[in-house]
Design a protein around this motif. Structure first.
Motif, short mmCIF file in Angstrom:
data_model
loop_
_atom_site.label_atom_id
_atom_site.label_comp_id
_atom_site.label_asym_id
_atom_site.label_seq_id
_atom_site.Cartn_x
_atom_site.Cartn_y
_atom_site.Cartn_z
N THR A 176 0.70 -1.21 -0.30
CA THR A 176 0.25 -0.24 -0.15
C THR A 176 1.15 1.34 -0.48
OG1 THR A 176 -0.20 -0.01 3.01
CG2 THR A 176 -1.87 -0.85 1.56
N GLY A 177 1.74 1.40 0.39
CA GLY A 177 3.16 2.12 0.93
C GLY A 177 3.38 2.42 -0.67
N GLN A 178 3.54 1.83 -1.32
CA GLN A 178 4.02 2.21 -2.87
C GLN A 178 2.97 2.83 -3.68
OE1 GLN A 178 7.33 0.48 -4.05
NE2 GLN A 178 7.70 1.20 -2.00
N GLN A 179 2.02 3.22 -3.88
CA GLN A 179 0.66 3.18 -4.52
C GLN A 179 1.49 4.99 -4.27
OE1 GLN A 179 -3.24 2.94 -3.45
NE2 GLN A 179 -4.00 2.88 -5.23
N CYS A 180 1.34 5.42 -5.45
CA CYS A 180 1.75 6.51 -6.05
C CYS A 180 -0.31 7.80 -5.61
CB CYS A 180 2.23 7.44 -7.51
SG CYS A 180 2.86 6.34 -7.62
N ALA A 181 0.34 8.70 -5.08
CA ALA A 181 -0.63 9.82 -5.04
C ALA A 181 -2.20 9.85 -5.88
CB ALA A 181 -0.55 10.85 -4.52
N ASP A 182 -1.87 9.70 -7.13
CA ASP A 182 -3.07 9.91 -8.09
C ASP A 182 -3.84 8.19 -8.86
OD1 ASP A 182 -1.23 8.33 -9.35
OD2 ASP A 182 -0.85 9.35 -11.18
N ALA A 192 9.20 5.98 -0.84
CA ALA A 192 8.44 6.04 -1.05
C ALA A 192 7.35 7.06 -0.21
CB ALA A 192 7.00 5.03 -0.02
N SER A 193 8.85 7.84 0.38
CA SER A 193 7.83 9.76 0.95
C SER A 193 8.29 10.10 -0.20
CB SER A 193 9.10 10.04 1.36
OG SER A 193 9.96 9.62 1.75
N ALA A 194 8.77 9.99 -1.87
CA ALA A 194 9.18 11.11 -2.39
C ALA A 194 7.74 11.18 -3.41
CB ALA A 194 10.47 10.30 -3.32
N ALA A 195 7.61 12.16 -4.35
CA ALA A 195 6.78 12.24 -5.45
C ALA A 195 6.93 11.55 -6.37
CB ALA A 195 6.35 13.66 -5.67
#
Length: 437
Positions: free
Chosen positions: A89-95, A105-108
């Protein structure tokens, strides 16, 4: 070098080679600026993150193998560790999309490197796990946003679509409870996109029903592709992971019927049967497995294509036509999984065993559940279907079943204490282990 268990690996290898020859850009595979294929010397291999299944470099297949592992283990009644689920789940991007792998994973995310194949299997894994509706809905929205005007999907957004990526997108939509016929761009829906790659009545009779990876760019007829046909067949049959269809038809898959002069696309209603008929014929002619053929290389058995072909045939209600391929995978799968150390291959093999209703604890003499469990963090719980090993499986022998009951542990402790008290001996129990991953 790309992992052979990765979706579209053969096609991607060919695409990379073609890009180099033509001087064009190769497909972007990971959200890791400056990352290169292992062994090139220009960038270090990524370290294996905590919670991830498998110990090999995750740059190209981290999300893919994690998603397959979680899907297969959940179907085997194993409750994965929280860290394993959190990693995905932490690998999912904001979009809403997923890249092949995010080192930070903290970077956009870079939208250009988001991966439709990774996104598709991640959505299916989260549906199988349950309780992740928001992430699933964001994934579905990503597919809506990044669909091509012809209804297809590309490996990375902004590129021409391909059969593998489009088929996997259809799988994800079906898993999420979204009708692919209702996901459309410029009037073309997901099934229209999938139909672009299926060979119909204009093709030679022995290729009808097969899928091409992509149409030939010069407009000439493209040849059937084994991996594209195998992976797209599950979508053509209306399936998703894990395959749980128990419907069975006694007849073989129905080959595409062509009237004289017919040249149109394969009708949606006939797509699954036509793909199944092609695959069943190819399997029967190839000693129950498909072959991988790359320019300049000798043909080799294609485990991935064979596995997906079996999944598509079972989904289409033809387990009897899949049985030979399942038997072949049970016999030869150890080479594909590298003795159970390749997480993606092991998970795919487990999904095949489950779909074919074979015993996953003794598939070709191998405990696939135990092998796969051993490649990741200790699970929260195991069900009756699981015989999880406590360490990596041996590369030369099937993983040994172990008893997990507290009663067994207490008995062993008691026996050790008695021996120590009675004879002043030190008991050393050396557990046989395979090679470290």
């Amino acid at each position: 070098m790309l992992n052979a268990a990765r979706p579209g690996a053969a096609a991607l290898t060919a695409a990379l080679a073609a890009a180099l020859l033509a001087g064009t850009a190769a497909p972007a595979l990971a959200d890791t600026p400056g990352a290169t294929a292992p062994g090139t010397g220009s960038a270090p291999a990524a370290a294996t993150p905590e919670g991830l299944y498998g110990k090999s470099d995750p740059v190209y297949d981290g999300v893919w193998r994690q998603s397959l592992a979680l899907t297969a283990l959940t179907a085997a009644k194993v409750t994965p560790a929280d860290s394993a689920v959190a990693w995905l789940t932490g690998q999912q991007c904001a979009d809403g999309g997923w890249p092949s792998y995010r080192a930070d994973a903290s970077a956009a995310c870079d939208a250009r490197t988001e991966d439709s194949n990774a996104t598709a299997v991640a959505v299916q894994a989260l549906v199988a796990l349950g309780g992740h509706r928001e992430a699933v809905d964001k994934g579905v929205q990503w597919f809506r946003t990044n669909q091509n005007p012809d209804g297809s999907w590309a490996y990375n957004p902004g590129n021409p679509g391909d059969a593998n990526s489009t088929g996997l997108a259809v799988n994800a939509l079906l898993a999420a409870g979204t009708d692919p016929a209702g996901v459309a761009k410029a009037g073309k829906n997901a099934f229209d996109g999938l139909a672009l790659f299926q060979l119909g009545c204009a093709a030679p009779a022995d290729q009808r029903g097969a899928f091409v990876y992509q149409p030939a760019p010069d407009g000439t007829a493209a040849e059937a592709n084994g991996l594209a046909s195998g992976q797209a067949s599950l979508a053509a049959a209306g399936g998703r992971l894990p395959v749980t269809n128990t419907n069975r038809t006694d007849a073989a898959p129905k080959a595409l019927t062509c009237a004289d002069g017919a040249t149109g696309a394969v009708p949606r209603a006939d797509s699954g049967e036509a793909a199944g008929a092609y695959l069943a014929t190819r399997l029967a002619a190839g000693e129950q497995h498909l072959m991988l053929t790359l320019p300049g290389a000798a043909p080799t058995p294609d485990y991935t294509a064979t596995a997906w072909a079996a999944l598509g045939l079972v989904q289409g209600g033809h387990p009897q036509q899949a049985a030979g391929a399942v038997d072949w995978l049970a016999k030869e799968g150890g080479g594909w999984t590298k003795g159970g150390t390749d997480a993606a291959a092991t998970a795919t093999l487990l999904l095949v065993a489950q779909a074919a209703q074979r015993d996953p604890a003794s598939f070709g003499g191998t405990d696939l559940v135990g092998q796969l469990t051993a490649l990741g963090p200790a699970p929260r719980a195991t069900g009756a279907a699981s015989t999880a090993a406590s360490g990596p499986a041996s590369a030369s022998a099937p993983a040994k079943k172990e008893k997990d009951s507290d009663t067994g542990k207490f008995w062993m402790l008691g026996i050790g204490l008695l021996i120590g008290i009675g004879g002043g001996l030190v008991l050393s129990l050396q557990r046989k282990r395979g090679p470290k991953l």
